[in-house]
Design an enzyme around this catalytic site. Structure first.
Site, PDB file in Angstrom:
ATOM      1  CG  ASP A 112      17.702  17.758  33.478  1.00  4.84           C
ATOM      2  OD1 ASP A 112      17.619  17.735  34.719  1.00  4.84           O
ATOM      3  OD2 ASP A 112      18.300  18.651  32.854  1.00  4.84           O
ATOM      4  CE  LYS A 163      23.602  26.243  34.197  1.00  2.00           C
ATOM      5  NZ  LYS A 163      22.271  26.367  34.765  1.00  2.00           N
ATOM      6  CG  ASP A 222      22.508  17.624  33.549  1.00  2.00           C
ATOM      7  OD1 ASP A 222      21.980  17.304  32.479  1.00  2.00           O
ATOM      8  OD2 ASP A 222      22.440  18.778  34.001  1.00  2.00           O
TER       9      ASP A 222
HETATM   10  N1  GDD Z   1       8.074  23.640  34.340  1.00  2.00           N
HETATM   11  C1  GDD Z   1       9.246  24.171  33.972  1.00  2.00           C
HETATM   12  N2  GDD Z   1       9.258  25.434  33.451  1.00  2.00           N
HETATM   13  N3  GDD Z   1      10.378  23.443  34.120  1.00  2.00           N
HETATM   14  C2  GDD Z   1      11.547  24.005  33.732  1.00  2.00           C
HETATM   15  C3  GDD Z   1      11.618  25.307  33.169  1.00  2.00           C
HETATM   16  C4  GDD Z   1      10.407  26.055  33.025  1.00  2.00           C
HETATM   17  O1  GDD Z   1      10.373  27.187  32.560  1.00  2.00           O
HETATM   18  N4  GDD Z   1      12.917  25.573  32.862  1.00  2.00           N
HETATM   19  C5  GDD Z   1      13.638  24.469  33.222  1.00  2.00           C
HETATM   20  N5  GDD Z   1      12.806  23.521  33.731  1.00  2.00           N
HETATM   21  C6  GDD Z   1      13.191  22.182  34.209  1.00  2.00           C
HETATM   22  C7  GDD Z   1      14.048  21.444  33.197  1.00  2.00           C
HETATM   23  O2  GDD Z   1      13.236  20.644  32.344  1.00  2.00           O
HETATM   24  C8  GDD Z   1      14.966  20.606  34.082  1.00  2.00           C
HETATM   25  O3  GDD Z   1      14.406  19.357  34.406  1.00  2.00           O
HETATM   26  C9  GDD Z   1      15.090  21.437  35.355  1.00  2.00           C
HETATM   27  O4  GDD Z   1      14.009  22.364  35.347  1.00  2.00           O
HETATM   28  C10 GDD Z   1      16.425  22.204  35.430  1.00  2.00           C
HETATM   29  O5  GDD Z   1      16.544  23.034  34.285  1.00  2.00           O
HETATM   30  P1  GDD Z   1      17.813  22.939  33.309  1.00  2.00           P
HETATM   31  O6  GDD Z   1      17.583  23.918  32.225  1.00  2.00           O
HETATM   32  O7  GDD Z   1      18.086  21.522  32.943  1.00  2.00           O
HETATM   33  O8  GDD Z   1      18.938  23.507  34.259  1.00  2.00           O
HETATM   34  P2  GDD Z   1      20.492  23.167  34.280  1.00  2.00           P
HETATM   35  O9  GDD Z   1      20.742  21.740  34.004  1.00  2.00           O
HETATM   36  O10 GDD Z   1      21.181  24.161  33.434  1.00  2.00           O
HETATM   37  O11 GDD Z   1      20.843  23.491  35.819  1.00  2.00           O
HETATM   38  C11 GDD Z   1      20.082  22.937  36.870  1.00  2.00           C
HETATM   39  O12 GDD Z   1      20.425  21.591  37.113  1.00  2.00           O
HETATM   40  C12 GDD Z   1      21.777  21.380  37.585  1.00  2.00           C
HETATM   41  C13 GDD Z   1      21.936  19.889  37.823  1.00  2.00           C
HETATM   42  O13 GDD Z   1      21.778  19.180  36.648  1.00  2.00           O
HETATM   43  C14 GDD Z   1      20.288  23.793  38.125  1.00  2.00           C
HETATM   44  O14 GDD Z   1      19.368  23.348  39.092  1.00  2.00           O
HETATM   45  C15 GDD Z   1      21.720  23.643  38.653  1.00  2.00           C
HETATM   46  O15 GDD Z   1      21.881  24.359  39.854  1.00  2.00           O
HETATM   47  C16 GDD Z   1      22.041  22.169  38.876  1.00  2.00           C
HETATM   48  O16 GDD Z   1      23.404  22.024  39.305  1.00  2.00           O
HETATM   49 MG    MG Z   2      19.679  20.140  33.308  1.00  2.00          MG
END
Ligand code: GDD
Ligand code: MG
Length: 365
Positions: A112, A163, A222
């Site tokens: 994403d 976070k 993001d």
């Molecule tokens: N297969 C799978 N299964 N993928 C998952 C799952 C799951 O259960 N949960 C989340 N993902 C995928 C999401 O689709 C996304 O592409 C990625 O893992 C990160 O999950 P997000 O839910 O978008 O996390 P975030 O944006 O709050 O935080 C993450 O991204 C940040 C950067 O954008 C973390 O990695 C942070 O540390 C990072 O800074």
């Molecule tokens: Mg994300």
């Protein structure tokens, strides 16, 4: 070039992009009329990756197969989470262990994010240090929504906190959601259960001195929230404007930068742009104005409409003389009747029929 495989995490639920994420995963949101995933594939392929493993849930797998984004020569495989147990951000890596293999380091990235970075550089940084994991890090103003790293001068990450509250954030260098991992990392992830790589694996690797960072300075976004999604489209539109072939404006006006698929039908005296991105199969009646907006495919917009700063979902029908204000999000297949005004920040549910003005942003979806 040693690392040839990339695992793309794309099984999350994108709640903050509702209602547009009700019917498409975040990784398929269009960035200047091309799904985000296609931009990701393109960059991976350019940097020598040959195989991408999509770690998704069953629904996201379905949408990706249905939309079939261009693969840019990559071999694509799927590794699907069990239906009842989403595996988080670490579990899918362990699940794909056999597909990834133990031969060499591999890339993991969040599906994403739009990132202008060199995977080659990240891999060579990883190979220089003997790290088990190397995280691409970028600087942001407010790190609290992300994973935050405390980096030492030799680029090893002393602490990693997912976070944190603002008083606990050790820096404003955040996890860009792109990693190179050595196969040894599989030993740090328990099998067949949800695991957060950010909360369970990275802190442990940091404690053991095996977690490194690599700063990136290019564009990084993001697309987590509607405003960021629109902003990403605008930034990429600016960057791509010179490469875009524009429809020849006959009786209407195009204000650049603007992106319109060839098959759009636009009525006379309409003004499209600046910063209007129109997907395929769109009709716009005469005397309408669209700017600062992303219009998904198959949308019909009537005559004398004013659309400014909005996101209009796939297949929506907007009547005549409709005014849609900034920050509005119209769900897929919604219908807005003639002569209506939706004031700033209104969200309309998918397939909903709107028959009255909505002047209050809350409670419509
Ligand atoms: N297969 C799978 N299964 N993928 C998952 C799952 C799951 O259960 N949960 C989340 N993902 C995928 C999401 O689709 C996304 O592409 C990625 O893992 C990160 O999950 P997000 O839910 O978008 O996390 P975030 O944006 O709050 O935080 C993450 O991204 C940040 C950067 O954008 C973390 O990695 C942070 O540390 C990072 O800074
Ligand atoms: Mg994300």
């Amino acid at each position: 070039m040693t690392c040839l495989k990339a695992l793309i995490l794309a099984g999350g639920f994108a709640t903050r992009l509702r209602p547009l994420s009700c019917s498409r995963p975040k990784t398929l949101f269009p960035i200047v009329n091309k799904p985000l995933l296609e931009w990701i594939f393109q960059r991976l392929a350019n940097d020598g990756v040959t195989e991408a493993i999509m770690a998704t849930n069953a629904l996201t797998q379905f949408y990706i197969k249905q939309q079939a984004p261009s693969k840019h020569g990559l071999k694509i495989k799927f590794s699907v989470d069990p239906a009842k147990t989403p595996l988080g951000t670490g579990g899918p890596i362990k699940k794909a262990e056999k597909l990834i293999g133990h031969d060499e380091p591999f890339i993991v990235l969040n599906g994403d994010i739009f990132a202008d970075l060199s995977y080659r550089e990240l891999i060579s940084a990883h190979n220089k240090t003997g790290a088990l994991a190397t995280i691409a890090l970028c600087k942001v103003e407010d790190p609290c929504r992300y994973g935050v790293a405390e980096l030492s001068e030799d680029n090893h990450i002393k602490r990693f906190i997912e976070k944190p509250t603002i008083d606990k954030a050790p820096s404003n260098l955040i996890n860009a959601g792109v990693y190179v991992l050595s196969p040894k990392v599989f030993d740090y992830i328990p099998a067949k259960k949800p695991v957060s790589i950010e909360r369970e694996v990275f802190p442990r690797l940091a404690e053991e001195g095996k977690l490194f960072g690599h700063r990136i300075n290019g564009l990084w976004i993001d697309i987590g929230k509607p405003g960021e999604f629109l902003q990403t489209n605008k930034i990429i539109l600016d960057a791509e404007a010179k490469n875009l072939k524009l429809k020849r404006a006959k009786n209407f006006e195009l204000k650049t930068p603007v992106a319109i698929e060839k098959d759009a039908m636009i009525g006379e005296n309409s003004v499209i742009g600046p910063y209007a991105i129109l997907g395929k199969n769109i009709t716009v009646g005469k005397n309408s104005q669209i700017s600062n907006s992303v219009i998904f495919p198959y949308v019909e917009i009537g005559e004398a409409c004013q659309i400014e700063g909005a996101l209009i979902g796939e297949g929506a029908k907007i009547g005549k003389h409709v005014k849609i204000g900034s920050g509005c999000i119209i769900g897929d297949l919604a219908k807005i009747k003639d002569n209506l005004t939706l004031s700033e920040g209104v969200t309309v549910c998918p397939a909903k029929e709107v028959t009255e003005n909505i002047l209050n942003p809350k409670g419509n979806c």
